[in-house]
Design an enzyme around this catalytic site. Structure first.
Site, mmCIF file in Angstrom:
data_model
loop_
_atom_site.group_PDB
_atom_site.id
_atom_site.type_symbol
_atom_site.label_atom_id
_atom_site.label_comp_id
_atom_site.label_asym_id
_atom_site.label_seq_id
_atom_site.Cartn_x
_atom_site.Cartn_y
_atom_site.Cartn_z
ATOM 1 N N GLU A 92 61.195 68.511 24.391
ATOM 2 C CA GLU A 92 59.669 68.545 24.536
ATOM 3 C C GLU A 92 59.280 67.983 26.057
ATOM 4 O OE1 GLU A 92 57.585 68.420 20.272
ATOM 5 O OE2 GLU A 92 57.807 66.813 21.154
ATOM 6 N N CYS A 105 55.512 65.552 31.941
ATOM 7 C CA CYS A 105 56.231 64.249 31.273
ATOM 8 C C CYS A 105 57.436 65.198 30.913
ATOM 9 C CB CYS A 105 55.473 63.969 30.199
ATOM 10 S SG CYS A 105 56.437 62.543 29.231
ATOM 11 N N CYS A 112 67.566 59.633 21.236
ATOM 12 C CA CYS A 112 67.692 58.787 21.979
ATOM 13 C C CYS A 112 68.552 57.784 21.383
ATOM 14 C CB CYS A 112 66.329 58.165 22.544
ATOM 15 S SG CYS A 112 66.524 56.532 23.699
ATOM 16 N N CYS A 116 64.148 52.341 19.529
ATOM 17 C CA CYS A 116 62.970 51.430 19.548
ATOM 18 C C CYS A 116 62.426 51.670 18.144
ATOM 19 C CB CYS A 116 62.202 51.736 20.851
ATOM 20 S SG CYS A 116 63.080 51.180 22.332
ATOM 21 N N CYS A 119 59.255 54.101 18.289
ATOM 22 C CA CYS A 119 59.293 55.611 18.878
ATOM 23 C C CYS A 119 59.855 56.627 18.066
ATOM 24 C CB CYS A 119 60.184 55.211 20.108
ATOM 25 S SG CYS A 119 60.279 56.685 20.848
ATOM 26 N N GLU A 169 66.304 58.153 27.308
ATOM 27 C CA GLU A 169 66.217 57.009 28.134
ATOM 28 C C GLU A 169 66.753 57.583 29.371
ATOM 29 O OE1 GLU A 169 65.434 53.731 28.792
ATOM 30 O OE2 GLU A 169 66.487 54.300 30.587
ATOM 31 N N SER A 200 61.117 55.989 33.874
ATOM 32 C CA SER A 200 60.514 54.980 32.725
ATOM 33 C C SER A 200 61.965 54.597 32.054
ATOM 34 C CB SER A 200 59.803 55.434 31.911
ATOM 35 O OG SER A 200 59.343 54.679 30.594
ATOM 36 N N SER A 222 59.688 49.514 30.153
ATOM 37 C CA SER A 222 59.029 49.256 28.926
ATOM 38 C C SER A 222 59.083 48.128 28.298
ATOM 39 C CB SER A 222 59.561 50.534 28.054
ATOM 40 O OG SER A 222 59.286 51.896 28.473
ATOM 41 N N LEU A 223 58.186 47.292 28.288
ATOM 42 C CA LEU A 223 58.356 45.833 28.050
ATOM 43 C C LEU A 223 58.245 45.439 26.858
ATOM 44 C CD1 LEU A 223 59.216 43.518 29.821
ATOM 45 C CD2 LEU A 223 56.808 43.033 30.192
ATOM 46 N N HIS A 224 56.978 45.722 26.165
ATOM 47 C CA HIS A 224 56.486 45.598 24.856
ATOM 48 C C HIS A 224 56.409 44.113 23.882
ATOM 49 C CE1 HIS A 224 56.680 49.974 25.164
ATOM 50 N NE2 HIS A 224 57.810 50.127 25.325
ATOM 51 N N ASN A 304 50.946 55.267 18.979
ATOM 52 C CA ASN A 304 50.660 56.668 18.157
ATOM 53 C C ASN A 304 51.619 56.307 16.974
ATOM 54 O OD1 ASN A 304 49.021 57.878 20.126
ATOM 55 N ND2 ASN A 304 50.747 57.725 21.425
ATOM 56 N N CYS A 347 52.394 59.708 23.844
ATOM 57 C CA CYS A 347 53.749 58.957 24.016
ATOM 58 C C CYS A 347 54.195 58.896 22.693
ATOM 59 C CB CYS A 347 53.297 57.596 24.491
ATOM 60 S SG CYS A 347 52.791 57.737 26.322
HETATM 61 N N1 SAH Z 1 63.054 55.772 27.252
HETATM 62 C C1 SAH Z 1 62.139 55.403 28.211
HETATM 63 C C2 SAH Z 1 61.294 56.691 28.550
HETATM 64 C C3 SAH Z 1 60.607 57.589 27.386
HETATM 65 S S1 SAH Z 1 59.666 56.579 26.386
HETATM 66 C C4 SAH Z 1 61.367 54.088 28.136
HETATM 67 O O1 SAH Z 1 61.497 53.744 26.820
HETATM 68 O O2 SAH Z 1 60.933 53.839 28.954
HETATM 69 C C5 SAH Z 1 58.216 56.864 27.216
HETATM 70 C C6 SAH Z 1 57.060 55.536 26.967
HETATM 71 O O3 SAH Z 1 56.428 56.018 25.662
HETATM 72 C C7 SAH Z 1 57.795 54.298 26.993
HETATM 73 O O4 SAH Z 1 57.050 53.179 27.446
HETATM 74 C C8 SAH Z 1 57.603 54.158 25.142
HETATM 75 O O5 SAH Z 1 57.744 52.551 25.181
HETATM 76 C C9 SAH Z 1 56.411 54.830 24.919
HETATM 77 N N2 SAH Z 1 56.260 54.745 23.381
HETATM 78 C C10 SAH Z 1 57.441 55.396 22.541
HETATM 79 N N3 SAH Z 1 57.043 55.537 21.165
HETATM 80 C C11 SAH Z 1 55.640 55.415 21.242
HETATM 81 C C12 SAH Z 1 54.285 55.245 20.232
HETATM 82 N N4 SAH Z 1 54.976 55.573 19.162
HETATM 83 N N5 SAH Z 1 53.242 55.193 20.786
HETATM 84 C C13 SAH Z 1 53.025 54.899 22.124
HETATM 85 N N6 SAH Z 1 54.034 54.714 23.089
HETATM 86 C C14 SAH Z 1 55.069 55.053 22.837
HETATM 87 FE FE1 SF4 Z 2 64.345 55.756 23.664
HETATM 88 FE FE2 SF4 Z 2 62.126 55.272 25.165
HETATM 89 FE FE3 SF4 Z 2 61.840 55.832 22.647
HETATM 90 FE FE4 SF4 Z 2 63.028 53.211 23.019
HETATM 91 S S1 SF4 Z 2 60.728 54.098 23.402
HETATM 92 S S2 SF4 Z 2 63.910 54.982 21.626
HETATM 93 S S3 SF4 Z 2 64.224 53.899 24.942
HETATM 94 S S4 SF4 Z 2 62.699 57.018 24.220
#
Ligand code: SAH
Ligand code: SF4
Length: 392
Positions: A92, A105, A112, A116, A119, A169, A200, A222-224, A304, A347
Site C-alpha cells: 500500500e 507514504c 515486515c 512489532c 503493527c 522496514e 523511518s 520508531s522509539l515507542h 490505530n 499508520c
Molecule cells: N518500519 C518502519 C517504517 C514503517 S512503520 C518503522 O517502524 O519505523 C511507520 C510508523 O508507523 C512507525 O513509527 C510505526 O511505529 C508506526 N505504527 C505501526 N503500527 C502502528 C499502529 N497500529 N498505530 C499507529 N502507528 C503505528
Molecule cells: Fe515493521 Fe515498522 Fe511495523 Fe515494526 S512498525 S513491524 S518495523 S513496519
C-alpha cells in the site's frame, strides 16, 4: 530475454546501462527526465531521442510499475492505492495532502520481519523485499496520476515529501532503498530536497550508519519505549540493537548534518508506554546524562488498533499530558493527526499483502469485502471501492 525495467536504476545506473548499449552518457539524462519528470512509460513518446534508440530500447527495456489493484479516497483527501507486486503479494501507498505540501507514504517490503506488537504489517510476517522499481514505481505512479487528476500545470509537483513509513522496514531492504532515494533526490528525477525525504526505522543500527554515509536524508526512529525491557517486548529488534546503541547511532547520524534533528515516533498504547513516568524517562534518555543532548523532536502517534494486537489507544488526555512533560523539558513534541481513518490508511493499518487472486473477477464486479490471508494465518478484511486493474 526479460526486459530490463528502467525504474530499477538511479541516474548512475541508467548511465551505465546506456553505455552498455553504446549510447552517450547524456542520453541517460534525457531518458531519466522523460521517465521521472514527464511520466513517460512508452519509448515512442520520447521525441528528442533518435528513432533508432527508441526502437532499440523498446526491444530490450521497459518502464513498468506494479499494477494498481485499488484506489480509495478518504473524505479528508487522503488517497490509498493497493499495488499488486506479484505472487499474491500487495503493498500500500498513501497520499496525504496538506495546505502547503503533499506527502507520499511509501512501502519498502511486502510484510515486515521485525514483528512489532502494535503493527498490523508486523503481524502479517515477512514476504519479500520490494525491488527499487517497485519502490520508485509507487512514487512514479502517484505523482503522474495525481498531476493528471488534479490538472496541475506543467512543472508543478503533486508530491513534495516522501516518507518511507508504509509497509516494511526500509533499512532491512537497503540495497533496493538506496537507488530509490537517489532517484527521489536527483534534480533530473523528482528533485526532492534531502530534508523532504524521510526514512523511518525501527532501529537497524549498522544500516543507519550506512545511510548517513551514502545518502543522509531525514531520519525518523520508531522509539515507542523509554527503556530496554519494554522496548524488547514492543519492538523485538531492540534485543539486537538496544537503546544505548540506537541513541549512539542517532548522534552519529547527526554529526554529518549538525543542523538536522532526529524525529522520534512514539505510538501511544493505553497503560503500556503512555504514563507520565515514561515521558520523564524519555527526557533523561534523549538529554543524555553527562553527554550532549540529542537534537530531536517527538511525534506522538495515536495507536490505530486492530483486534489481533490486544492493545488499545491511549485516551486523548493522557497523550496531551505526556506531550506536556516532553515540552516542559524543552523538547519539540507534536501529536500526529490521524488521516485517512475511514479508509484504513492510517499508520500501522496498512494491511495489503497476500491477495486471494481467484476472487479478482468478483472484486472487479463491484464493492466487496476481500478476505486477506495473513502469513500468520490471522484474517482481516479490506474494503475496496474502486479497482483499476493493470494501469500504467
Ligand atoms: N518500519 C518502519 C517504517 C514503517 S512503520 C518503522 O517502524 O519505523 C511507520 C510508523 O508507523 C512507525 O513509527 C510505526 O511505529 C508506526 N505504527 C505501526 N503500527 C502502528 C499502529 N497500529 N498505530 C499507529 N502507528 C503505528
Ligand atoms: Fe515493521 Fe515498522 Fe511495523 Fe515494526 S512498525 S513491524 S518495523 S513496519
Amino acid at each position: 530475454m526479460t526486459a530490463v525495467n528502467l525504474l530499477d536504476f538511479d541516474l548512475a545506473g541508467l548511465t551505465a546501462y546506456c553505455e552498455q548499449l553504446g549510447e552517450k552518457r547524456f542520453r541517460a539524462t534525457q531518458l531519466f527526465r522523460w521517465i521521472h519528470q514527464r511520466g513517460a512509460s512508452d519509448f515512442s513518446q520520447m521525441s528528442d531521442l533518435a528513432k533508432s534508440l527508441r526502437e532499440r530500447l523498446a526491444g530490450v527495456a521497459e518502464i513498468r510499475v506494479p499494477a494498481v489493484l485499488s484506489e480509495q479516497a478518504s473524505a479528508d483527501g487522503t488517497v490509498k492505492w493497493l499495488f499488486d507486486v506479484g505472487s499474491g503479494d500487495a503493498v500500500e501507498t498513501v497520499f496525504i495532502p496538506e495546505d502547503d505540501r503533499g506527502t507520499l507514504c511509501v512501502s519498502s517490503q511486502a510484510g515486515c520481519a521485525v514483528g512489532c506488537r502494535f503493527c498490523s504489517t508486523g503481524h502479517q510476517g515477512f514476504s519479500r523485499n520490494l525491488t527499487t522499481a517497485e519502490i520508485v514505481g509507487q512514487l512514479w505512479f502517484a505523482e503522474h496520476h495525481l498531476r493528471a487528476r488534479l490538472h496541475l500545470p506543467e512543472g508543478t509537483r503533486a508530491i513534495t515529501n516522501v516518507v518511507m513509513m508504509g509497509m516494511g522496514e526500509p533499512l532491512q531492504n537497503y540495497a533496493a532503498l538506496l537507488p530509490a532515494l537517489r532517484v527521489m533526490l536527483d534534480d533530473h528525477g523528482y528533485g526532492l530536497s534531502r530534508r523532504r525525504v524521510t526514512v523511518s526505522t525501527s532501529g537497524v543500527v549498522p544500516m543507519m550508519d550506512r545511510l548517513r554515509a551514502d545518502c543522509p536524508v531525514a531520519l525518523a526512529v520508531s522509539l515507542h519505549a523509554p527503556e530496554d525491557t519494554l522496548r524488547d517486548d514492543l519492538v523485538p529488534l531492540n534485543r539486537k540493537y538496544p537503546l544505548a546503541e540506537l541513541l549512539a547511532a542517532c548522534s552519529r547520524y547527526l554529526e554529518s548534518a549538525p543542523r538536522d534533528f532526529v524525529t522520534f515516533e512514539y505510538c501511544m498504547l493505553d497503560g503500556v508506554n503512555d504514563l507520565p513516568e515514561h515521558a520523564a524517562q524519555l527526557v533523561d534518555l534523549v538529554q543524555g546524562v553527562g553527554s550532549e543532548p540529542l537534537s530531536c523532536k517527538f511525534n506522538l502517534i495515536p495507536f490505530n488498533p486492530f483486534p489481533a494486537s490486544g492493545l488499545l489507544r491511549s485516551p486523548r488526555e493522557r497523550v496531551t499530558q505526556f506531550a506536556r512533560v516532553l515540552q516542559d523539558a524543552g523538547i519539540v513534541t507534536t501529536i500526529r493527526k490521524t488521516r485517512g481513518d475511514d479508509i484504513d490508511a492510517a499508520c500501522g493499518q496498512l494491511a495489503g499483502e497476500v491477495q486471494d487472486r481467484t476472487r479478482l473477477q468478483q472484486r472487479l464486479a463491484g464493492r466487496v469485502h476481500i478476505p486477506i490471508k495473513a502469513e500468520g494465518s490471522q484474517m482481516s478484511t479490506l474494503s475496496l471501492t474502486t479497482v483499476h486493474e493493470g494501469q500504467a
